[in-house]
Design a protein around this motif. Sequence first.
Motif, mmCIF file in Angstrom:
data_model
loop_
_atom_site.group_PDB
_atom_site.id
_atom_site.type_symbol
_atom_site.label_atom_id
_atom_site.label_comp_id
_atom_site.label_asym_id
_atom_site.label_seq_id
_atom_site.Cartn_x
_atom_site.Cartn_y
_atom_site.Cartn_z
ATOM 1 N N THR A 491 0.838 -1.193 0.000
ATOM 2 C CA THR A 491 0.000 0.000 0.000
ATOM 3 C C THR A 491 0.875 1.246 0.000
ATOM 4 O OG1 THR A 491 -1.755 -1.142 1.193
ATOM 5 C CG2 THR A 491 -1.825 1.264 1.192
ATOM 6 N N TYR A 492 0.563 2.149 -0.927
ATOM 7 C CA TYR A 492 1.273 3.419 -1.038
ATOM 8 C C TYR A 492 0.289 4.547 -0.746
ATOM 9 C CZ TYR A 492 4.680 0.534 -3.525
ATOM 10 O OH TYR A 492 5.578 -0.441 -3.861
ATOM 11 N N TYR A 493 0.820 5.691 -0.297
ATOM 12 C CA TYR A 493 -0.024 6.810 0.116
ATOM 13 C C TYR A 493 0.438 8.093 -0.567
ATOM 14 C CZ TYR A 493 -1.414 3.677 3.907
ATOM 15 O OH TYR A 493 -1.897 2.615 4.625
ATOM 16 N N CYS A 494 -0.528 8.963 -0.831
ATOM 17 C CA CYS A 494 -0.168 10.324 -1.231
ATOM 18 C C CYS A 494 -0.824 11.300 -0.264
ATOM 19 C CB CYS A 494 -0.537 10.638 -2.676
ATOM 20 S SG CYS A 494 -2.264 10.494 -3.090
ATOM 21 N N SER A 495 -0.251 12.472 -0.163
ATOM 22 C CA SER A 495 -0.610 13.418 0.879
ATOM 23 C C SER A 495 -1.825 14.230 0.470
ATOM 24 C CB SER A 495 0.593 14.312 1.174
ATOM 25 O OG SER A 495 0.344 15.150 2.276
ATOM 26 N N ASN A 496 -2.032 15.334 1.204
ATOM 27 C CA ASN A 496 -3.191 16.179 0.944
ATOM 28 C C ASN A 496 -3.144 16.745 -0.456
ATOM 29 O OD1 ASN A 496 -0.917 17.660 2.215
ATOM 30 N ND2 ASN A 496 -2.122 19.428 1.622
ATOM 31 N N ALA A 497 -4.273 17.266 -0.905
ATOM 32 C CA ALA A 497 -4.414 17.673 -2.305
ATOM 33 C C ALA A 497 -3.437 18.768 -2.708
ATOM 34 C CB ALA A 497 -5.843 18.152 -2.573
ATOM 35 N N THR A 498 -2.907 19.523 -1.742
ATOM 36 C CA THR A 498 -1.999 20.600 -2.123
ATOM 37 C C THR A 498 -0.694 20.063 -2.685
ATOM 38 O OG1 THR A 498 -1.106 20.705 0.128
ATOM 39 C CG2 THR A 498 -2.931 22.173 -0.415
ATOM 40 N N SER A 499 -0.419 18.771 -2.514
ATOM 41 C CA SER A 499 0.801 18.211 -3.069
ATOM 42 C C SER A 499 0.600 17.692 -4.481
ATOM 43 C CB SER A 499 1.309 17.065 -2.185
ATOM 44 O OG SER A 499 0.459 15.948 -2.290
ATOM 45 N N TRP A 500 -0.627 17.778 -4.980
ATOM 46 C CA TRP A 500 -0.895 17.242 -6.301
ATOM 47 C C TRP A 500 -0.654 18.296 -7.358
ATOM 48 C CZ3 TRP A 500 -5.302 13.281 -7.016
ATOM 49 C CH2 TRP A 500 -5.237 12.326 -6.008
ATOM 50 N N ASN A 501 -0.333 17.841 -8.535
ATOM 51 C CA ASN A 501 -0.295 18.706 -9.701
ATOM 52 C C ASN A 501 -1.572 18.476 -10.498
ATOM 53 O OD1 ASN A 501 2.283 19.681 -9.152
ATOM 54 N ND2 ASN A 501 3.223 17.887 -10.095
ATOM 55 N N TYR A 502 -2.195 19.544 -10.923
ATOM 56 C CA TYR A 502 -3.465 19.443 -11.630
ATOM 57 C C TYR A 502 -3.257 19.755 -13.108
ATOM 58 C CZ TYR A 502 -5.871 19.235 -7.189
ATOM 59 O OH TYR A 502 -6.304 18.852 -5.957
ATOM 60 N N SER A 503 -3.844 18.940 -13.953
ATOM 61 C CA SER A 503 -3.810 19.221 -15.378
ATOM 62 C C SER A 503 -5.218 19.131 -15.916
ATOM 63 C CB SER A 503 -2.903 18.225 -16.114
ATOM 64 O OG SER A 503 -3.435 16.913 -16.015
ATOM 65 N N GLY A 504 -5.497 19.810 -16.999
ATOM 66 C CA GLY A 504 -6.853 19.774 -17.529
ATOM 67 C C GLY A 504 -6.880 20.107 -19.001
ATOM 68 N N THR A 505 -7.973 19.793 -19.647
ATOM 69 C CA THR A 505 -8.177 20.167 -21.039
ATOM 70 C C THR A 505 -9.492 20.908 -21.142
ATOM 71 O OG1 THR A 505 -9.301 18.071 -21.511
ATOM 72 C CG2 THR A 505 -6.922 18.147 -21.881
ATOM 73 N N TYR A 506 -9.575 21.787 -22.152
ATOM 74 C CA TYR A 506 -10.757 22.628 -22.315
ATOM 75 C C TYR A 506 -11.400 22.326 -23.658
ATOM 76 C CZ TYR A 506 -13.612 26.740 -23.022
ATOM 77 O OH TYR A 506 -14.656 27.569 -23.255
ATOM 78 N N THR A 507 -12.715 22.159 -23.636
ATOM 79 C CA THR A 507 -13.464 21.949 -24.867
ATOM 80 C C THR A 507 -14.575 22.974 -24.929
ATOM 81 O OG1 THR A 507 -13.015 19.592 -24.756
ATOM 82 C CG2 THR A 507 -14.773 20.300 -26.240
ATOM 83 N N ALA A 508 -14.592 23.828 -25.958
ATOM 84 C CA ALA A 508 -15.594 24.883 -26.071
ATOM 85 C C ALA A 508 -16.870 24.345 -26.715
ATOM 86 C CB ALA A 508 -15.043 26.021 -26.919
ATOM 87 N N THR A 509 -18.000 24.607 -26.085
ATOM 88 C CA THR A 509 -19.293 24.282 -26.666
ATOM 89 C C THR A 509 -20.237 25.435 -26.404
ATOM 90 O OG1 THR A 509 -20.038 23.203 -24.638
ATOM 91 C CG2 THR A 509 -18.987 21.797 -26.282
ATOM 92 N N LYS A 510 -21.277 25.527 -27.199
ATOM 93 C CA LYS A 510 -22.217 26.640 -27.071
ATOM 94 C C LYS A 510 -23.329 26.248 -26.115
ATOM 95 C CE LYS A 510 -21.337 28.762 -31.553
ATOM 96 N NZ LYS A 510 -21.940 29.219 -32.834
#
Length: 531
Positions: A491-510
Amino acid sequence: MTDLLLGINGGSTGDSYTTVSTNVRHYFYDITTDTYYRLESGTADTGTLTNLSTGSPVYGGLTGMDTTYATDNRWFEMDANARYWYDSSKPDTWQIEVTAYNLSSPDIKRTIRAEANRGEMSTATVANGNWYVPSSSTTSYFSDYSGLYHSKVNFGKFEVVVGYVRSDDDLNMGGWAMTRAFAHGTVTDIAIDDGNNHDGRFGIDGVGLAVAKSQALASDHVDAASWPNGSAALTTLSSNAASNYTVSGNATIIFSAPGGVGKVTINGGALLSLPANGAIYVSGDATVSGTVRGQVTIGANGNIYIGDDITYVNPPRLDFNAPPVNPSLQDKLGLIAKNNIIIPVSTYNANKTLTIDAALLAVTGYFGIDSNYSSYSYHSVNSSPHWVGYWNGSQSIYSGASAPAMSSGSNVYGYEEQHTNYDWNLTNGARPPFFPAADDSTAPTIQYLNYTGSDLATLQALIQAQLTVVTPGSDAYANAMRYSYFLNGKTYYCSNATSWNYSGTYTATKNSLYRVSWKEEIAQPVVDTTP
């Protein structure tokens, strides 16, 4: 659209969009009354504000409400700017950017930018920060604690403690213990500098005392530390230090790093390499200063005096979520004094800002200015600039007879602004040479180590939906672990969300629905460009 921006950025009716979009609105927050103010005209110190709770004008600015507003850690400023634009890639975009900082520490700023777009947003919270595994150690060392105290210890309302903190008596946490707190007596949330109000907070979420105790963030009635182990460590250092690193009587020890290689001089003698086994022993008092490259411990059978700044070539790891440091590059200094670790008046007079990178252990004494502090010049607690101390490492202090700052009414002797930071390179027994155990058998808590093994790339490619949420009240949760993943039988653990890197993509719709994406960044602060 310009009229809408006027309500956020401020300005005058009739101003152009270009003018209004560059305006900056200034807000101020009083932490003692939980009240927000907005600057309407003039400057913050003497201008006109609006109390946003009552809508009433406040004349005379911040000075009219608090003459020490710039130095008393009471006020935060928030500078806000909003913009709107339309383009083919981001239709109907609102952007709000805010910079916030404590007016008493204006050089430390945090900038947040938020965008709201008409369109669809898909995001993946990728766990490509640090991952951790629980330790297997059954021994806790003095250097595993940010602060370990034999006597009752009090933390003021505005103190923030990072790293385990422990007392052999009661521990009054009036500030914020961001990691775990332990007491042989009782952990409380009392702030003695705020009329014994229950101001204390615990854990990365800043929960109250009752929740903290239910989640093992605050623990009562733990065993007292084994302080005689400190005396035993001095005996071990005495028998292991080579003859050219052993001093009978007092010693002045100065570290240096010419060409990046760790060296030391003792009583003005030859420039020596650091001892291969890391042991230096002084039968009397030791005065220590300089730049450390390598790993070494000084044991003194009397006092240790801080002669000047003590710093590492490779800085201590002060952020739990920072990437792990190669052990060969970790600098570590242990200072073990049979009696006291003292900042003498000569060092105090020469260093309005003082830095100590080290794991400190005063076996029977205190850490601070000389207990006979009348020889030190005193100054107002609101002096500008402050006397500032950076204590980076760990502190294990037996006596409360003195401290780095001693007050007398509104005056103070010593360093009234103290930054006590735990060096996470020391955790889980990764101690300086010969640094002793605080407990001989079972450690009071499991610690979590940075994982750097072959499965790290697989773990860092996971997204949040693939992870298991850690249960509040568990040991992992108390150590700021928030998600886990079972892989190859472990079992492995990661810390609180502030240690995460966030990535995202954007899709434009009307469509008419606004979606919000957040991006926190170390960025240029929001700046008012008006004359």
